[in-house]
Scaffold this active site. Structure first.
Site, mmCIF file in Angstrom:
data_model
loop_
_atom_site.group_PDB
_atom_site.id
_atom_site.type_symbol
_atom_site.label_atom_id
_atom_site.label_comp_id
_atom_site.label_asym_id
_atom_site.label_seq_id
_atom_site.Cartn_x
_atom_site.Cartn_y
_atom_site.Cartn_z
ATOM 1 C CD GLU A 38 15.130 50.018 40.436
ATOM 2 O OE1 GLU A 38 14.759 49.872 41.619
ATOM 3 O OE2 GLU A 38 15.140 49.091 39.620
ATOM 4 N N GLY A 115 19.711 56.573 49.663
ATOM 5 C CA GLY A 115 20.163 55.560 48.723
ATOM 6 C C GLY A 115 19.244 55.407 47.523
ATOM 7 C CD GLU A 138 -11.711 63.232 50.506
ATOM 8 O OE1 GLU A 138 -11.582 62.574 49.459
ATOM 9 O OE2 GLU A 138 -12.525 64.156 50.642
#
Length: 181
Positions: A38, A115, A138
């Site tokens: 991932e 990692g 903002e």
């Protein structure tokens, strides 16, 4: 080829956001087995150690929702698409602190969390500050503080400064010639 290399065999985009994207990569490991990785894709960031003519470091206090608390940091921000890190550093310095500078010294760059993320931060230093106007985004709210290097080191120790980029910058400043106590 590096004997530790992981060959990507497939990539699936899970999320595309304003600041980050998330991908899952199927990889072939060095031993021939398969695994998933991932990966947080980030455009990169800049950070600046701004020092006043009195020798104080300008820091910002900012609430960080991911942490659920306010922390003290050096001025920093993400690179805009196609933006040069030097230009981004000057822009972020002015937006967050109101200070302008004509001189930014590149110190080094580093990965924040290799990692699982590809974010690379470019760290700069300036001691030639000109007061300007704070012009925050903002959705950005922060306070400015000025501290000596010694005070900043104490803030790292007591975790008032509790993020890696700022702690790393303070350590670098301690090691940098001319900043020894």
């Amino acid at each position: 080829m590096d004997h530790l290399y992981e060959k990507t065999v497939a990539t699936k985009q899970i999320f595309k956001g304003k600041v980050i994207d998330l991908e899952v990569k199927e990889v072939e490991l060095p031993n021939g087995k398969m695994s998933s990785r991932e990966i947080v894709k980030h455009p990169g960031a800049v950070a600046v150690v701004p020092m006043t003519k009195e020798g104080n470091i300008v820091l910002v206090r900012q609430y960080r929702k991911a942490l659920g608390k306010t922390i003290v940091e050096i001025p920093a921000g993400k690179l805009e698409k196609g933006e040069n890190p030097l230009e981004s550093a000057a822009r972020e310095l002015e937006e967050e602190t109101g200070y302008k500078t004509k001189k930014l010294e590149f110190l080094l760059s580093f990965y924040t969390s290799p990692g699982f993320a590809d974010e690379l931060i470019y760290l700069y230093f300036t001691d030639e500050l000109e007061k300007g106007t704070v012009n925050m985004d903002e959705d950005e709210f922060l306070d400015l503080i000025e501290v000596s290097l010694e005070e900043a080191e104490k803030m790292v120790k007591d975790q008032t400064i509790h993020d890696a980029k700022t702690a790393y910058a303070i350590l670098y400043m301690r090691m940098k010639a001319g900043f020894k106590s």
